[in-house]
Design an enzyme around this catalytic site. Structure first.
Site, PDB file in Angstrom:
ATOM      1  N   LYS A 207      -9.263  -5.852   5.413  1.00  0.00           N
ATOM      2  CA  LYS A 207      -8.647  -7.053   4.833  1.00  0.00           C
ATOM      3  C   LYS A 207      -7.851  -6.710   3.575  1.00  0.00           C
ATOM      4  O   LYS A 207      -6.716  -7.155   3.395  1.00  0.00           O
ATOM      5  CB  LYS A 207      -9.734  -8.077   4.479  1.00  0.00           C
ATOM      6  CG  LYS A 207     -10.290  -8.859   5.650  1.00  0.00           C
ATOM      7  CD  LYS A 207     -11.256  -9.921   5.141  1.00  0.00           C
ATOM      8  CE  LYS A 207     -11.770 -10.788   6.273  1.00  0.00           C
ATOM      9  NZ  LYS A 207     -12.667 -11.858   5.787  1.00  0.00           N
TER      10      LYS A 207
ATOM     11  N   SER B  88      -0.541   4.410  -7.276  1.00  0.00           N
ATOM     12  CA  SER B  88      -1.378   3.259  -6.951  1.00  0.00           C
ATOM     13  C   SER B  88      -0.722   1.943  -7.388  1.00  0.00           C
ATOM     14  O   SER B  88       0.327   1.577  -6.892  1.00  0.00           O
ATOM     15  CB  SER B  88      -2.757   3.443  -7.589  1.00  0.00           C
ATOM     16  OG  SER B  88      -3.698   2.555  -7.047  1.00  0.00           O
TER      17      SER B  88
END
Length: 252
Positions: free
Chosen positions: A115, A72
């Site tokens: 987004k 991540s």
């Protein structure tokens, strides 16, 4: 050498910034960040990336020891390094952003998720391009949560080298040229270099420990017990004090 093991959060940002400043002030040949993380906060990750990118000395991110991972947020930090290195039997990837919470994926609309993902994908492509690394894989790590072992990452031009331990890494870095911000090329001279570990101070260590979600939950439970005991038994003082302190730490 900085040792980062755990989640990426604001306490870690302070530690890394302090480490970069110390390395610059002491004219270190390079700063090595030993990284083992499951990921963390996007804002904290971006602060660390900025510290690495704007550092006046080369920064090496070393995913180690064997068995470690850069998942991540750790992918962004590794890709931002002037030299990205992994130890054998390590992995990196799965950088798809998610919202905080057990049902985090359901807490944001599809439009907002799109987004966030597009922003993260553009950010990691920019980071990868700056160091001549595989932009396509970097984007797929964000969009599709792909992961790679150390050998796969090396073959895919995601990292620069594989090193089994810190001493070997220091030896392999000797003579390597890296391009700093602004286009200045620096040649690393690490032969016979002294390794200087920068540890977290006791405040950073305490705050980093309690920032673990499991510890925070325990502190919140202690706070509930302490305050409840004080309410039903006025004048005991001790449970109330412990409860109040635990509550403040849990909120932190």
């Amino acid at each position: 050498v900085l040792q980062v093991k755990g989640t990426i959060n604001p306490v870690l940002v302070d530690y890394v910034e302090r480490g970069v400043e110390h390395a610059e002030e002491t004219n270190a040949v390079a700063l090595i960040i030993q990284l083992d993380t499951p990921g963390g906060l996007d804002t904290a990750m971006r602060d660390i990336v900025q510290s690495i990118v704007n550092a006046r000395i080369p920064v090496v991110v070393y995913v180690s020891p064997s068995g470690a991972r850069a998942a991540s947020a750790g992918v962004f930090i590794t890709m931002a390094a002037h030299v990205a290195v992994m130890a054998p039997n390590t992995a990196m990837g799965a950088a798809h952003p998610v919202a905080i919470g057990a049902d985090g994926e359901q807490e944001i609309s599809e439009a907002m998720e799109e987004k966030v993902v597009n922003d993260a994908a553009a950010y990691i492509r920019s980071i990868a391009e700056a160091h001549g690394r595989n932009m396509e894989w970097a984007e797929n790590a964000v969009r599709e949560s792909v992961s790679a072992t150390e050998q796969e990452a090396l073959d895919l031009n995601v990292i620069d080298m594989v090193a089994p331990d810190l001493d070997t890494l220091v030896s392999q870095l000797d003579g390597r040229e890296v391009t700093m911000l602004g286009g200045v090329v620096v040649s690393l001279q690490t032969q016979n270099a002294t390794i200087n570990y920068i540890e977290m101070n006791w405040i950073e260590d305490l705050l980093y420990t309690i920032s673990d979600p499991n510890i925070a939950y325990i502190l919140l439970s202690l706070a509930m017990l302490g305050i409840t005991a004080e309410i039903f038994n006025p004048g005991l003082i001790f449970p109330g004090v412990v409860g109040a302190i635990s509550l403040l730490l849990a909120f932190f």
